[in-house]
Scaffold this motif. Structure first.
Motif, mmCIF file in Angstrom:
data_model
loop_
_atom_site.group_PDB
_atom_site.id
_atom_site.type_symbol
_atom_site.label_atom_id
_atom_site.label_comp_id
_atom_site.label_asym_id
_atom_site.label_seq_id
_atom_site.Cartn_x
_atom_site.Cartn_y
_atom_site.Cartn_z
ATOM 1 N N ARG A 1 0.759 -0.870 -0.120
ATOM 2 C CA ARG A 1 0.476 0.381 -0.474
ATOM 3 C C ARG A 1 0.652 1.452 0.589
ATOM 4 O O ARG A 1 0.668 2.336 -0.798
ATOM 5 N N LEU A 2 1.681 0.970 0.909
ATOM 6 C CA LEU A 2 2.503 2.320 0.849
ATOM 7 C C LEU A 2 3.615 2.639 0.004
ATOM 8 O O LEU A 2 3.701 3.685 -0.645
ATOM 9 N N GLN A 3 4.472 1.618 -1.401
ATOM 10 C CA GLN A 3 4.434 1.752 -2.667
ATOM 11 C C GLN A 3 3.845 2.253 -3.360
ATOM 12 O O GLN A 3 4.491 2.844 -4.436
ATOM 13 N N ARG A 4 2.096 1.838 -3.455
ATOM 14 C CA ARG A 4 1.580 2.224 -4.308
ATOM 15 C C ARG A 4 1.394 4.106 -4.655
ATOM 16 O O ARG A 4 1.234 4.766 -5.459
ATOM 17 N N VAL A 5 1.131 4.100 -3.163
ATOM 18 C CA VAL A 5 1.248 5.779 -3.090
ATOM 19 C C VAL A 5 2.730 6.595 -3.226
ATOM 20 O O VAL A 5 2.334 7.147 -3.627
ATOM 21 N N SER A 6 3.609 5.526 -2.618
ATOM 22 C CA SER A 6 4.575 6.092 -3.790
ATOM 23 C C SER A 6 4.974 6.139 -4.762
ATOM 24 O O SER A 6 5.196 7.470 -5.311
ATOM 25 N N ARG A 7 4.505 5.683 -5.014
ATOM 26 C CA ARG A 7 3.900 5.995 -6.948
ATOM 27 C C ARG A 7 3.096 7.224 -7.837
ATOM 28 O O ARG A 7 3.756 7.628 -8.214
ATOM 29 N N ASP A 8 2.006 7.054 -6.854
ATOM 30 C CA ASP A 8 1.237 7.930 -7.041
ATOM 31 C C ASP A 8 1.417 9.070 -6.793
ATOM 32 O O ASP A 8 1.217 10.779 -7.419
ATOM 33 N N LEU A 9 2.538 9.619 -6.052
ATOM 34 C CA LEU A 9 3.380 10.668 -6.208
ATOM 35 C C LEU A 9 3.952 10.898 -6.711
ATOM 36 O O LEU A 9 3.488 12.691 -6.844
ATOM 37 N N MET A 10 4.473 10.282 -7.727
ATOM 38 C CA MET A 10 5.586 10.375 -8.220
ATOM 39 C C MET A 10 5.025 11.063 -9.934
ATOM 40 O O MET A 10 4.866 11.868 -10.682
ATOM 41 N N LEU A 11 3.607 10.481 -9.783
ATOM 42 C CA LEU A 11 2.402 10.576 -11.012
ATOM 43 C C LEU A 11 1.506 11.808 -11.027
ATOM 44 O O LEU A 11 0.969 12.088 -11.432
ATOM 45 N N ALA A 12 1.553 12.562 -9.807
ATOM 46 C CA ALA A 12 1.254 13.966 -9.568
ATOM 47 C C ALA A 12 1.055 14.828 -10.303
ATOM 48 O O ALA A 12 2.648 15.611 -9.174
ATOM 49 N N PRO A 13 0.278 15.652 -10.350
ATOM 50 C CA PRO A 13 0.746 16.696 -10.715
ATOM 51 C C PRO A 13 1.149 17.787 -10.136
ATOM 52 O O PRO A 13 0.224 17.522 -8.503
ATOM 53 N N SER A 14 1.684 18.734 -9.883
ATOM 54 C CA SER A 14 2.653 19.687 -8.616
ATOM 55 C C SER A 14 1.424 20.829 -9.674
ATOM 56 O O SER A 14 1.086 21.228 -10.246
ATOM 57 N N ASP A 15 1.116 21.463 -8.319
ATOM 58 C CA ASP A 15 -0.165 23.130 -8.385
ATOM 59 C C ASP A 15 1.416 23.781 -8.209
ATOM 60 O O ASP A 15 0.514 25.086 -8.707
ATOM 61 N N SER A 16 2.412 23.678 -8.141
ATOM 62 C CA SER A 16 3.392 25.125 -8.911
ATOM 63 C C SER A 16 3.172 25.530 -9.910
ATOM 64 O O SER A 16 3.271 24.781 -11.363
#
Length: 263
Positions: free
Chosen positions: A248-263
């Protein structure tokens, strides 16, 4: 005999600056409740007069403020302004926050987000679960040598082998000094296990009775930027659940790097 490599003695001005910065770092760990001046002096091993003088100077410059009701010291508006200026460097933590909050609610355990800073891991945030919080565990702002704690170990295990070996050699004496049970051999064994399974497991070293599971957050080139850690009591984190939580943590880790930045 040459003394070219001997460090120059610290000047009084540099010592004063270092002590003032230590107060800011300490208060950052105790937000928002703050600390009294006696607590500041005790925790930093300063005499009270020095702590009063430095804290008042920081107040004059608005880096520290005093709560009128509790008389405790907290970070002031200038600290906030400096933090905002540095904030773009912590965009990943901002992206991670809602993911970790949701996972804390889902599991009932505590979630932490730490970033790599040289040979250390620095805790930037934590999200609360429904278990009592272990007093010996991480606070926001805490920093540990890579190899100590589930987050630092997860980052260490994701480094190239040669670099990881160098880090272990450098950090092992400090880790053993702070936690004698974490010998260099123990760190190496935990590192190899984490490297093989893709996540770290720390059985109650920093917080007795609580286990930590950590996974790295990786850049596209595979270099570890940060770590996500779940902390749970030993009875809640049996071997069967460890693999489930790690996935579950690994899935979250991968999702973070795919998430668009709002900056």
């Amino acid at each position: 005999m040459s003394i070219a490599n001997e460090p120059a003695p610290e000047t009084p001005g540099a010592q004063t600056l270092r002590r003032g910065l230590s107060i800011l770092k300490l208060l950052a760990r105790y937000q928002p409740e703050g600390l009294g001046v006696s607590d500041i002096a005790r925790k930093l091993e300063l005499n009270k007069a020095t702590a009063v003088r430095l804290t008042r100077t920081l107040m004059d410059e608005q880096f520290v403020a005093q709560n009128a009701d509790t008389r405790r010291y907290q970070l002031g508006p200038e600290s906030f302004a400096v933090g905002l200026a540095a904030e773009p460097h912590y965009a990943l933590q901002r992206i991670a926050a809602p993911h970790l909050r949701a996972l804390a609610l889902e599991t009932g355990d505590w979630l932490f987000f730490s970033v790599r800073h040289g040979l250390e891991a620095i805790c930037l945030s934590r999200e609360s679960g429904d278990i009592p919080y272990p007093q010996a565990s991480l606070r926001v702002g805490d920093r540990h040598p890579l190899g100590l704690g589930a987050g630092g170990l997860a980052i260490l295990a994701a480094l190239p082998e040669e670099e990881a070996e160098m880090v272990i050699t450098i950090n092992a004496p400090e880790i053993a000094r702070r936690y004698p049970q974490m010998t260099e051999d123990t760190v190496r064994n935990l590192h190899q296990t984490a490297r093989g399974q893709g996540y770290s497991v720390i059985p109650g070293v920093l917080a007795p009775g609580f286990w930590g599971i950590g996974v790295p957050v990786l850049r596209p080139d595979g270099q570890p930027l940060a770590a996500i850690v779940l902390l749970a009591s030993a009875v809640r984190l049996g071997y069967a659940r460890q693999a489930t939580i790690a996935a579950r943590l690994q899935r979250v880790s991968r999702d973070l790097m795919l998430a668009p930045s709002d900056s």
